[in-house]
Structure formats: structure tokens, C-alpha cells
Design a protein around this motif. Structure first.
Motif, PDB file in Angstrom:
ATOM      1  N   ARG B 253      57.334  47.495   1.190  1.00 22.07           N
ATOM      2  CA  ARG B 253      56.957  48.825   0.709  1.00 22.07           C
ATOM      3  C   ARG B 253      56.960  49.891   1.797  1.00 22.07           C
ATOM      4  N   SER B 254      56.966  49.461   3.058  1.00 23.68           N
ATOM      5  CA  SER B 254      56.987  50.428   4.157  1.00 23.68           C
ATOM      6  C   SER B 254      58.364  50.512   4.811  1.00 23.68           C
ATOM      7  N   ARG B 390      48.346  49.527   4.945  1.00 25.51           N
ATOM      8  CA  ARG B 390      48.533  50.941   4.565  1.00 25.51           C
ATOM      9  C   ARG B 390      47.722  51.850   5.491  1.00 25.51           C
ATOM     10  N   ALA B 394      49.251  54.594   8.095  1.00 20.17           N
ATOM     11  CA  ALA B 394      48.970  56.003   7.811  1.00 20.17           C
ATOM     12  C   ALA B 394      48.162  56.654   8.927  1.00 20.17           C
ATOM     13  N   GLU B 424      53.278  52.686  -2.020  1.00 16.41           N
ATOM     14  CA  GLU B 424      54.341  52.876  -1.042  1.00 16.41           C
ATOM     15  C   GLU B 424      53.706  53.277   0.280  1.00 16.41           C
ATOM     16  N   ASP B 426      54.460  55.084   3.836  1.00 18.65           N
ATOM     17  CA  ASP B 426      55.458  55.898   4.539  1.00 18.65           C
ATOM     18  C   ASP B 426      55.169  55.898   6.037  1.00 18.65           C
ATOM     19  N   GLY B 428      56.665  57.500   8.318  1.00 22.23           N
ATOM     20  CA  GLY B 428      56.772  58.872   8.801  1.00 22.23           C
ATOM     21  C   GLY B 428      57.040  58.982  10.293  1.00 22.23           C
TER      22      GLY B 428
END
Lengths: 345, 611
Positions: B253-254, B390, B394, B424, B426, B428
Motif C-alpha cells: 500500500r505504500s 502508516r 506519515a 493507502e 503515501d 511523499g
């Protein structure tokens, strides 16, 4: 990610020492051997043929630990002794990077001894620069694991009781595939060794005799001071081992199998030992490592050993990278539902 | 012979024998077959740390308990109804916990004089009336297994006797009307490379099943109907597998490759074993030279843009803390899984405890706050690990995920989620300068998280390290005000996570004046105990914390709204001190450190007493 852990020839156009130097003010003591090593490394890096962003310096704790901050590359200043482990993780994750570890005799051989030997035996593609000044500098002058027996320091006012490590012998014993020694101020020799390390596939251990002019000045005087031409035994692959101002001395093997220092005119050139850095058997390299227990007389420098062995997890990395390509939620759904399942309507 | 079938709602069966008897294997297979029937279930393996303790001794007894029912259940059960004892030591070690009038199925062949002596019995308890309060079935399992395997080429009597665990499994499978196909299929696959062993195990399993059906000894067998459950696809899962799948899900998911570095330690090694099988998902596992190296390797991989994970248990956690502190100041994602076990020091490596909470929150020098997430049930480990990953990504922070031995080894049915519904993540990554022409590695976003620039990204070269960094630029700084600011910014970032996680949910009844507040693997026991108390008409609420740092933002409001707050824990009172200290609430504490989970029955008594 393309692979390269050393040089790939052909430098990107126009890169110079400046491109690899950061704008941070260097803060070592005036006269420290680290300055010469920093300048040599920065000067050498353009030869790798890699842009600065593909190079990573991982440093431990100690005076040498500041090294990474002075490079305009990526860098991590980790915790005491663990740089080889952190670099191992990075090397496994990123085979496209050129990874250099900067460590000292306390960092690499005392608190971090375990990581050093395991990185070497695994043949992780990292180049380890071991700044050996035979003293703890940053903590202001305690004896280190390479200090001579009887060393009088702040923590050993009556002389140290510890027998020191011989870093070259230790690395050979740890199954290292590349083991070399050089001297901080001998920039040309140092660059040669760095070049050979960069070209080597796998881990490289480079011991750099580095003078600490504050807490252990003159420890390497014999090989870095005025008498260096007489005392540096420069190892060159496939050549007879000779040294001295006029190469008048050499290394022979006695009937008892031990290496000894002789005058060439007395024993004849044919009696000299020929250096074989690529010999799969490390015995002669080990004997050379023990030719001088202290660097206070004739001492070998240069490449002790450079042999080929599979690089740690290289083929596995390629396999994993290609396996992952295109893996998505459908594969995940299949995985989550693997094994015995049942359905409730 | 046509035997009677009796329907029952729930039953607790405990298999017990020598640690070399294959008890865990028999238990696991029974649990798998039970899951396929659609029963709700929970299991509790309990085995010694010694790999092969001297045979026949109390120290060497290995046990596996399973609680299954036609309704939803929450714990592996306290008192077993049925005890399968392969030898006298297994009987002795487990009899006190068997319910009065319960069933003992004893392997009569295991009760030799030699074994009786080793277990400390002066007389055979099967003969001397010691078991008069129980229903005892004496079954010569070993000799019947040997007989069943006669004629298989190349099998010695000694090899054959080793299959007696499958005889026991067959017999109990008959008693509780478990399907045999899945077990037979499993034996065939597991022993495909050793056809004689496969034949022997199949013969033993069938012999046990047929013995139940034909022998006159057992007159009744039982049926436990499927439990009502939400529609969906289910599988049985233990905490270790759930955690492994959670990590793989986080990787998918990442888009970050998964990198696990670990050093073997009970009970966390199982996660290393499980993840090392998943090459298909590009999972990289490394068995490091020590715990410290494992943490550093994972952190190095994170610096390179992987999802760095390290897993361990108590002693290993102590060793990793300096590196976790480094990760906190480097502000890089790192997932640290702590499968808690009984301490201090080596303690009881195979026994459960949840006494690492304060260590997880506070166990590093200096101010180095980090998020702590705790799993509550074996299957919930999936979600908890995904949440830890997550948060780590993040907020660019190490996260400690607390599991424990009980969660890791126990299993329960899991309704498998759809991958597309999972959050999901991200990463980033930073792609360009963020301060004019320059890249500042400590210029924070609205969450307080710093940019994650991967080596190889042109123009973003930077050096991060353990030395204090100047706000924004990340340059080394010893400036007093800057250190105070950076300390506060790091703390604020972690505290701010509370704004993104859900509120603490309370399972309420009208008029309750007591809240039972838990964390970690006490979830099932608390739910079960509160249910029992409510059935008697008492009014008690319950709530469970999955985020231990920061706590959900309404935690203070919730705990202050009750006259009494009771906090059961498998330590000597850690969460209770946090709740008292943080919210000035005079919370009550119930603690247990016996290397065993808290059970619903005992907690029922505690709640009742303190109401």
C-alpha cells in the motif's frame, strides 16, 4: 536501480573536489591527520565517475565521525560503533549507491567490533575507512584497542594492561576480501588505495594511520615522518617485497616459514618474497600483517589482500527487485486469502 | 455402531504431553479443522523454553488449549472441559485446572512405571481413584498407533510411536465431529517428501478417528455448530502471521519495499521465519549479527527508502533502544515490533507478559518521544502493524508496536479484508529544493514531519545524524534556544498524531459507573468478563486502547466520566500509572504476572468485587 558500488569509469563532466565538499566549517584540532584524509577523499571522489547524490558516507562516533558533515554527498552520522550495520542495511536496500563508512579505532574495533567483523565476512559492498590513531581523541585521551601495552593515559596512569588488536590481521581473520593500509599524509598512496578499494566488488577495509597531534602525537612517526622512506614497506602485487631508501632491503621467508627482513645484497634478489594480493590463501597476508607489531620501524603499507568472493546478497537483491515489479492489490488479496479459508454467506 | 450425537454450545479442550510429542502440531491442526466448521475459536499454546526437556518430566510438558463455540468467543478459556494427557507428567501439570467432572483422555501406554516415577506419582492415578471426580477414558494410543502402522515399509516401532499425537488428534476430531479432509490433505502435503512418515501419520490419524467411532469406550460424540458471523471470507490466523501479512500489506500500500532485520529471539523469531518466505513481494529479510545491528540495518534501509522493520522481544528491545533514539532524532520511519515476554532479563522466554509499555514509551535517554501502538487480538495484529507502519511513514518516526507471546502464538478466525479497502500510505518523498534553491532536511510540513529525501535524488544531498540539528537547515547546532525548540517540535509532532487517530470508543450500557479500561491482549478477557457481569444485570462499560502514545484525544474525558475505572494488566501496573499521572483519576488496578493471560472468569470475579 543499476548496480555499482565502486567506480564506473568516466566521471560526469567537470566534477571536481569542490562538488564533493560541503559548506560546513571543519572543526578538527589544527594539525589533525583528519584534514589530510578529508582533502584526499574529496580530491579522489570525482574519479568514481558518480554524481555526489549517488555517494553516501556513514560515520560512527569519534573525531572521525564528523567526516560525513564535510562531504557534499548524502550522509548519516550514526551511533557509536554501528556504522557498518547501518551501512549494511542501506547497501542491501540500494545497490545503486557507493557507500563509504568512516570509523576510528575505538568505534570500529572496540564498541563496534562485532559489526566490523560481520560486515567483512559477509562481503557487504561498503568501503570502510578505519582512522587508526591508537587513542581515544574525542573523549580526550584514553587508550584504545590499538594502543600499545603499557600505554600511559588518563584512564591508565600506571600503563595499559591490554594487548592491542592488529587491525589488518583482525580483518584477515574475519575473512575480509579487501584489506589495505595507508598513511594520512601520504596523499598519493592513499588515493591509490582508495581507487583499488572502489574498484573492488564487496567490502573493503582500509586502515589509515592517522596522527592525533593532541593526544598521541608521533605514534606513526617511523612511517609518516622523516624516516618514512626507510620504513615504509610498500606492498605491490606480483612484485618482490623491497623497501628502504634505495630499495636495499627486502622480505624473505626463512626455513621456519617465518617472514624476515634482510639486506638484498646479502640474500640475493631471488630470495625475496613475491607479494600476491590475490592469493586465495590469506596466510602470507597474515604474516605480512605481523611483520611489524608496532609501526615504529619497517611497516608494510598498501594492499595486503584483494580477492573475489560473491558480494553479499547481490543475486538475491536482483531477484527481489524484479519479483516486486508489478505486485499490486490483486496479489495482496491472493496472499491474504492463502491457506484454508471458508466463506460465510 | 451408531453413536449418539449431542449438541453443545462451547467446549475447551487441552492437549498435553511431552515437548517432543507433537502436541502443538496436533493442537494447530485441530484448530484449523475447527475453524473450517465455522466455530468461533481461540487457542492458547503453552510450552517450555527447553527444546527437549527430559522426557516424562513436569518441566517438559507442552500444552495446547482451544476454546471453540457456536457463538462468538473472546478468550481461549480458563478451565478446560477436556484434557488429553499423553503421559503422567502431562496429567499432573494440568489436572488442577480441569473442570470438576471433566473428561480425561489418557494415553494408557504413557503411564509406565518409569514415567509415573518421573512425574512424581507413587501410584498410577488411572488406577488409584485419584481421578474419581472426572470421566476418564484410558486409550492405549501408542500401541494402537504402532499396530495401525504395521506393514508400512521402513517404519520402525519407534518411528510409528511418534505418530501417536495424530492418533490423539483423530480421536478428538471424532469426539467433536471435526471434518477429516483438511487434516488428511495437510498431512499429505507436509510429509510429501517422506512418504513413509506420511503413511504412518495418516494411519495413526485414521486409527484414532475410527477408534472413537467403533470402540465401545466412548458412547457420545458432540457437535458444535457454526457460530454466527458476518459474511465474508475467513481464515484462521495467529498473531505472528497476522503481523507478517500486515507488514506486507503496508509495503504494497505504500510502494515501499519491505526490509526486516532481526536477531533470533523467542518468540519474535517466528516473524523472521514467516516473512523470509515471501520473496514474491520482494520482502528482504536479514538475520543480523545482533539486536543492535538488526535495528541499524533496518534504519539504514529506511534511509534508502525501504520500509525498515526490526522485531524482537524484551532483552533485544533493551539493546535496540539507542538506535531507536537515533531514529527518533533522524526522524526516519522505522517499525519496531516488540513481542513481549515475561521478564526481567531472560525471564520466562516462552511465557506471556505485557510489561514493556513504560519501556516502549520512555525507555530511551533524553527526550525522545515516539508513537506506541498495541495489538489487541491475534488477528488484530494485522491492523495494528499496518497502523504502526502508516504512522511511521506519515510522521517520519520510529513506532513501537507491542504484541506479546500470547497474541503471537494464539489463533482465531479472521475475516480477510479486501486489499483495496486498506489505507493507502503515501511516502511523499522529497523531489526538489524546499527553501529557495536549497534543500533543508528539517523544514517541517503541517504535521510537523520532515521531508524524506532519498540518496540518489539530485541536488538534495544532506547529512543527518545524532547530533542536535538546527531547526530547518539540519546543520549541527549547540545553540541553547534551538535545542529547546527542537525538543518541543519533536514532542509536538508525536503528540499531534492524536488528532489523526480515532477517539477511544466505549462499549456502553446505560447507567454504568465502572469502566474497565484495557490495552493489548487483555481485550478478549475484558470483553468476556464484562459480558458475564452484564448477564447478571450489573452495569459495567469497557474500552480498549490501541494507541498508547499518544492516547486518543478523548481519553481524559472518558476516564473522568466514571466513578470507577478498573485497569487490568499483565504487569504490575503500568497503564494505570499513566492514566493516574496524565488525568489525575484514581484508577483501580488489577495485575497478573504469572506468564499466563488474564482469563475472563478471574476478571469477572475482580470486577464483581470492585463494583
Amino acid at each position: 536501480m543499476s548496480e555499482t558500488n565502486g567506480s564506473n569509469g568516466g566521471a560526469p563532466a567537470g566534477l571536481t573536489k569542490k562538488d564533493f565538499s560541503s559548506d560546513q566549517e571543519t572543526r578538527w584540532c589544527p594539525g589533525c591527520g583528519d584534514y589530510a584524509i578529508l582533502a584526499t577523499v574529496q580530491q579522489f571522489l570525482p574519479e568514481l565517475g558518480l554524481p555526489p547524490e549517488r555517494i553516501v558516507f556513514v560515520a560512527g562516533i569519534g573525531c572521525a565521525g564528523r567526516f560525513a558533515y564535510y562531504m557534499n554527498t548524502y550522509g548519516v552520522h550514526g551511533i557509536h560503533g554501528r556504522a557498518p550495520a547501518l551501512a549494511t542495511g542501506l547497501a542491501l536496500a540500494r545497490s545503486d549507491l557507493s557507500i563509504w563508512v568512516v570509523s576510528g579505532d575505538g568505534d570500529a574495533l572496540s564498541i563496534g567490533g562485532n559489526h566490523l567483523i560481520h560486515a567483512l565476512r559477509r562481503n557487504v559492498p561498503i568501503k570502510i575507512l578505519l582512522f587508526n590513531n591508537q587513542i581515544y581523541g574525542l573523549t580526550k585521551g584514553q587508550y584504545s584497542p590499538t594502543s600499545e601495552e603499557g600505554k600511559v593515559t588518563k584512564s591508565t596512569p600506571f600503563g595499559s594492561l591490554d594487548h592491542p588488536f592488529n587491525p589488518i590481521a583482525l580483518a584477515l581473520g574475519a575473512e575480509a576480501t579487501f584489506v589495505a593500509r595507508t598513511v594520512d599524509t601520504d596523499r598519493e598512496h592513499q588515493a591509490q588505495v582508495l581507487r583499488a578499494a572502489a574498484d573492488h566488488q564487496g567490502s573493503a577495509l582500509i586502515e589509515i594511520y592517522q596522527n592525533c597531534n593532541v593526544f598521541n602525537d608521533g605514534a606513526f612517526e617511523a612511517v609518516r615522518g622523516k624516516g618514512r622512506d626507510a620504513n615504509q614497506i610498500r606492498l605491490e602485487h606480483s612484485k618482490p617485497i623491497r623497501f628502504g631508501v634505495d630499495s636495499e632491503r627486502g622480505v624473505t621467508r626463512g626455513p621456519d616459514g617465518r617472514l624476515r627482513l634482510e639486506t638484498v645484497s646479502e640474500v640475493g634478489e631471488d630470495a625475496l618474497v613475491v607479494h600476491d594480493a590475490h592469493d586465495p590463501n590469506p596466510s602470507q597476508a597474515f604474516s605480512l600483517a605481523h611483520l611489524s607489531e608496532r609501526p615504529n620501524g619497517p611497516t608494510p603499507i598498501g594492499l595486503f589482500r584483494a580477492v573475489e568472493r560473491p558480494v553479499f546478497a547481490e543475486s538475491m537483491t536482483r531477484e527481489l527487485e524484479s519479483a516486486r515489479e508489478g505486485v499490486g492489490t490483486e496479489d495482496l488479496d491472493a496472499l491474504l486469502r492463502s491457506g484454508d479459508t471458508w466463506t460465510v454467506e | 455402531m451408531n453413536k449418539a450425537t449431542e449438541e453443545i454450545e462451547r467446549v475447551v479442550v487441552r492437549f498435553a504431553g511431552d515437548s517432543g510429542d507433537g502436541i502443538q502440531l496436533a493442537g494447530d491442526r485441530f484448530a484449523a479443522a475447527t475453524a473450517l466448521v465455522g466455530n468461533d475459536l481461540a487457542t492458547l499454546p503453552d510450552f517450555p523454553a527447553e527444546i527437549r526437556a527430559p522426557a516424562g518430566t513436569l518441566a517438559g510438558v507442552s500444552a495446547f488449549q482451544i476454546h471453540f463455540a457456536s457463538r462468538d468467543i473472546l478468550t481461549p478459556g480458563g478451565q478446560p472441559n477436556v484434557l488429553v494427557a499423553m503421559n503422567p507428567a502431562a496429567l499432573k501439570a494440568n489436572l488442577t485446572e480441569l473442570e470438576r467432572g471433566g473428561i480425561v483422555i489418557a494415553n494408557q501406554d504413557g503411564f509406565s512405571e518409569h514415567n509415573l516415577r518421573k512425574a512424581g506419582y507413587e501410584a498410577n492415578p488411572l488406577d488409584d481413584g485419584a481421578l474419581d471426580d472426572y470421566q476418564v477414558f484410558r486409550v492405549p494410543m501408542t500401541s494402537m498407533t504402532v499396530r495401525a502402522t504395521e506393514g508400512i515399509d521402513g517404519i520402525t516401532a519407534r518411528d510409528a510411536a511418534r505418530s501417536k499425537n495424530l492418533f490423539a488428534l483423530g480421536l478428538v476430531s471424532w469426539m467433536y465431529s471435526r471434518p477429516t479432509d483438511a487434516t488428511i490433505r495437510w498431512i499429505e502435503q507436509k510429509f510429501a517428501a517422506k512418504p513413509q512418515i506420511m503413511e504412518a501419520n495418516l494411519a495413526a490419524f485414521r486409527a484414532g478417528y475410527n477408534f472413537g467411532e467403533t470402540a465401545e469406550l466412548l458412547q457420545v460424540h458432540y457437535e458444535v455448530k457454526a457460530a454466527p458471523a458476518e459474511p465474508g471470507t475467513y481464515r484462521g490466523i495467529n498473531g505472528t502471521t497476522a503481523a507478517a501479512l500486515g507488514l506486507i500489506a503496508a509495503s504494497v500500500r505504500s510502494g515501499l519495499p519491505l526490509f526486516l532485520a532481526s536477531y533470533p529471539i523467542t518468540p519474535a523469531s517466528e516473524l523472521l521465519h514467516e516473512l523470509s518466505r515471501h520473496k514474491r513481494f520482494g520482502v528482504r529479510t536479514v538475520q543480523a549479527e545482533d539486536e543492535i545491528a538488526a535495528a541499524n540495518m533496518a534504519l539504514g534501509a529506511s534511509f534508502g527508502g525501504h520500509l525498515g522493520v526490526t522485531a524482537s522481544s524484551g532483552p533485544g528491545m533493551d539493546l535496540k533502544q539507542e538506535t531507536i533514539g537515533l531514529a527518533a532524532t533522524l526522524e526516519l520511519p522505522l517499525v519496531v515490533i516488540d513481542v513481549q515476554r515475561a521478564g526481567p532479563s531472560t525471564g520466562m522466554p516462552t511465557k506471556t507478559e505485557a510489561a514493556d509499555l513504560l519501556m516502549a514509551i520512555h525507555g530511551r535517554h533524553g527526550e525522545s518521544p515516539l508513537p506506541v501502538v498495541a495489538a489487541s487480538t491475534p488477528a488484530q495484529c494485522f491492523e495494528a502493524v499496518l497502523e504502526a507502519a502508516r504512522i511511521a511513514v506519515a510522521y517520519r518516526t520510529p513506532v513501537i508496536l507491542l504484541s506479546d507471546t500470547f497474541l503471537a502464538n494464539s489463533s482465531e478466525p479472521w475475516r480477510v479484508p479486501d486489499a483495496a479497502d486498506l489505507p493507502e500510505i503515501d511516502p511523499g518523498f522529497a523531489t526538489g529544493p524546499n527553501s529557495g534553491e536549497e534543500f533543508w532536511p528539517y523544514l517541517r510540513d503541517e504535521r510537523g514531519a520532515r521531508p524524506w529525501a532519498l540518496p540518489g535524488t539530485t541536488g538534495l544531498q544532506h547529512v543527518i545524524g545524532g547530533l542536535e540539528k538546527e531547526d530547518g537547515t539540519g546543520h549541527i547546532s549547540y545553540e541553547p534556544g534551538n535545542h529547546a525548540l527542537m525538543t518541543r517540535l519533536r514532542a509536538k509532532k508525536i503528540a499531534g498524531i492524536a488528532t489523526e487517530i480515532g477517539e477511544l470508543e466505549v462499549d456502553r450500557v446505560d447507567g454504568a459507573e465502572m469502566l474497565v479500561l484495557g490495552w493489548g491482549s487483555t481485550y478478549g478477557a475484558i470483553k468476556g468478563a464484562v459480558r458475564r457481569v452484564r448477564l447478571r444485570g450489573e452495569k459495567v462499560d469497557s474500552a480498549h486502547l490501541h494507541h498508547l502514545n499518544p492516547l486518543p484525544r478523548n481519553t481524559g474525558e472518558v476516564v473522568r466520566s466514571y466513578r470507577k475505572v478498573l485497569i487490568p494488566e499483565m504487569n504490575t501496573g503500568q497503564l494505570v500509572n499513566i492514566i493516574r499521572g496524565e488525568f489525575l483519576v484514581d484508577a483501580l488496578s488489577y495485575t497478573k504476572v504469572e506468564g499466563l493471560p488474564i482469563f475472563a472468569e478471574e476478571l469477572d470475579d475482580v470486577i464483581t468485587e470492585r463494583l
